[in-house]
Design a protein around this motif. Structure first.
Motif, PDB file in Angstrom:
ATOM      1  N   ILE A  31       0.933  -1.120  -0.029  1.00  0.00           N
ATOM      2  CA  ILE A  31      -0.016   0.059  -0.053  1.00  0.00           C
ATOM      3  C   ILE A  31       0.770   1.267  -0.108  1.00  0.00           C
ATOM      4  CG2 ILE A  31      -1.513   1.374   1.256  1.00  0.00           C
ATOM      5  CD1 ILE A  31      -2.941  -1.175   2.400  1.00  0.00           C
ATOM      6  N   GLY A  32       0.443   2.230  -1.014  1.00  0.00           N
ATOM      7  CA  GLY A  32       1.441   3.462  -1.034  1.00  0.00           C
ATOM      8  C   GLY A  32       0.275   4.390  -0.744  1.00  0.00           C
ATOM      9  N   GLU A  33       0.514   5.700  -0.878  1.00  0.00           N
ATOM     10  CA  GLU A  33      -0.366   6.963  -0.743  1.00  0.00           C
ATOM     11  C   GLU A  33      -1.426   6.557  -0.019  1.00  0.00           C
ATOM     12  OE1 GLU A  33      -0.219   9.966  -2.632  1.00  0.00           O
ATOM     13  OE2 GLU A  33       1.700   9.513  -3.633  1.00  0.00           O
ATOM     14  N   GLY A  34      -1.083   6.290   1.210  1.00  0.00           N
ATOM     15  CA  GLY A  34      -2.215   5.792   2.336  1.00  0.00           C
ATOM     16  C   GLY A  34      -2.482   6.640   3.396  1.00  0.00           C
ATOM     17  N   ALA A  35      -2.350   8.036   3.218  1.00  0.00           N
ATOM     18  CA  ALA A  35      -2.791   9.094   4.382  1.00  0.00           C
ATOM     19  C   ALA A  35      -4.404   9.192   4.226  1.00  0.00           C
ATOM     20  CB  ALA A  35      -2.256  10.189   4.069  1.00  0.00           C
ATOM     21  N   MET A  36      -4.877  10.003   5.249  1.00  0.00           N
ATOM     22  CA  MET A  36      -6.330  10.058   5.408  1.00  0.00           C
ATOM     23  C   MET A  36      -6.917  10.952   4.468  1.00  0.00           C
ATOM     24  SD  MET A  36      -6.602  11.914   9.025  1.00  0.00           S
ATOM     25  CE  MET A  36      -8.317  12.227   9.100  1.00  0.00           C
ATOM     26  N   ALA A  37      -6.173  12.033   3.795  1.00  0.00           N
ATOM     27  CA  ALA A  37      -6.636  13.031   2.944  1.00  0.00           C
ATOM     28  C   ALA A  37      -5.577  13.259   1.923  1.00  0.00           C
ATOM     29  CB  ALA A  37      -6.864  14.292   3.698  1.00  0.00           C
ATOM     30  N   PHE A  38      -6.245  13.173   0.632  1.00  0.00           N
ATOM     31  CA  PHE A  38      -5.367  13.635  -0.765  1.00  0.00           C
ATOM     32  C   PHE A  38      -5.013  15.108  -0.772  1.00  0.00           C
ATOM     33  CE2 PHE A  38      -9.456  14.853  -1.898  1.00  0.00           C
ATOM     34  CZ  PHE A  38      -9.322  15.802  -2.897  1.00  0.00           C
ATOM     35  N   ASN A  39      -4.177  15.481  -1.902  1.00  0.00           N
ATOM     36  CA  ASN A  39      -4.012  16.926  -2.341  1.00  0.00           C
ATOM     37  C   ASN A  39      -3.231  17.330  -0.933  1.00  0.00           C
ATOM     38  OD1 ASN A  39      -3.784  18.925  -3.725  1.00  0.00           O
ATOM     39  ND2 ASN A  39      -5.712  19.882  -3.133  1.00  0.00           N
ATOM     40  N   SER A  40      -2.072  16.644  -0.455  1.00  0.00           N
ATOM     41  CA  SER A  40      -1.383  17.357   0.530  1.00  0.00           C
ATOM     42  C   SER A  40      -1.850  17.377   1.929  1.00  0.00           C
ATOM     43  CB  SER A  40      -0.732  18.672   0.073  1.00  0.00           C
ATOM     44  OG  SER A  40       0.025  18.581  -0.993  1.00  0.00           O
ATOM     45  N   GLY A  41      -2.849  16.404   2.096  1.00  0.00           N
ATOM     46  CA  GLY A  41      -3.172  16.236   3.411  1.00  0.00           C
ATOM     47  C   GLY A  41      -4.384  17.831   3.930  1.00  0.00           C
ATOM     48  N   ARG A  42      -4.730  17.759   4.939  1.00  0.00           N
ATOM     49  CA  ARG A  42      -5.497  19.035   5.626  1.00  0.00           C
ATOM     50  C   ARG A  42      -4.848  19.538   6.705  1.00  0.00           C
ATOM     51  NH1 ARG A  42     -10.914  19.945   4.092  1.00  0.00           N
ATOM     52  NH2 ARG A  42     -10.262  18.693   2.399  1.00  0.00           N
ATOM     53  N   GLN A  43      -4.656  20.706   6.749  1.00  0.00           N
ATOM     54  CA  GLN A  43      -3.549  21.462   7.875  1.00  0.00           C
ATOM     55  C   GLN A  43      -4.915  21.454   8.915  1.00  0.00           C
ATOM     56  OE1 GLN A  43      -2.690  25.362   7.149  1.00  0.00           O
ATOM     57  NE2 GLN A  43      -1.190  25.780   8.610  1.00  0.00           N
ATOM     58  N   ASN A  44      -4.265  21.336  10.136  1.00  0.00           N
ATOM     59  CA  ASN A  44      -4.653  21.191  11.435  1.00  0.00           C
ATOM     60  C   ASN A  44      -5.724  19.819  11.573  1.00  0.00           C
ATOM     61  OD1 ASN A  44      -3.793  23.547  12.210  1.00  0.00           O
ATOM     62  ND2 ASN A  44      -5.367  24.622  11.206  1.00  0.00           N
TER      63      ASN A  44
END
Length: 197
Positions: free
Chosen positions: A7-20
């Motif tokens: 599994i790659g690119e597995g963070a909880m939000a796309f497009n550089s994540g969500r600040q805070n």
């Protein structure tokens, strides 16, 4: 031979994540559950994050070069959790949850506030390790320990009890990299008493 699943690119939000959100302590609840869930998925063998540095799902802040909460989750996971899974994910209102662990603390499917993953500890295969995430600040989870049972606890919170904190507290002490870039010694707290999260 059985194929491996990576599994790659597995963070909880796309497009550089969500600040805070993806760069704060609350985002680590999602990451912890993801690590637990994919560890139970066979033949899954490798998980990769999008970025060590960059975006708001990074493990090291591009602004301060300090470790983000998910970094500490990954570090603790690697140190403590073995590769042998003991049981399914236990949670209220889940089809794959064991009946006696359906605590009834959720509004319904999709509203899990308490998740429990169980593994064999990395260094001691005879001892279990439980990864418990409780995101409901109003309903603490108590773990009653059988008399004669000894546990070592690693309780993580956001600094000041804040979910939006970018600092992680382990058993009352803030986790920081040492000036020379080395990681601090991770020490649990031994107890034979009730554990409340």
């Amino acid at each position: 031979d059985q194929p491996e699943v990576w599994i790659g690119e597995g963070a909880m939000a796309f497009n550089s994540g969500r600040q805070n959100l993806t760069d704060s302590f609350v985002g680590s609840f999602w990451f912890t559950n993801l690590l637990g869930a994919i560890s139970k998925s066979r033949p899954h063998t490798v998980y990769c994050r999008q970025a060590l540095v960059g975006g708001y799902y990074e493990l090291i802040s591009h602004e301060t070069m300090k470790a983000r909460p998910d970094y500490w989750i990954a570090h603790l996971w690697k140190k403590l959790v073995g590769t042998k899974v003991i049981g399914p994910i236990m949670s209220p209102h889940r089809i794959d949850s064991v009946d006696e662990y359906t605590f009834g603390c959720c509004k319904g499917p999709g509203y899990d506030t308490l998740l429990i993953h169980s593994f064999c500890a990395k260094e001691e295969t005879a001892n279990p390790i439980f990864i418990i995430t409780n995101i409901d600040k109003k309903s603490p989870f108590s773990l009653n320990i059988t008399v004669g049972t000894h546990i070592t606890k690693y309780i993580l919170t956001g600094k000041g009890g804040r979910r939006d904190s970018r600092s992680v507290i382990l058993n009352g002490n803030q986790l920081l990299t040492i000036e020379n870039g080395k990681l601090p010694e991770i020490v649990g707290e031994d107890t034979d008493d009730l554990v409340v999260m």
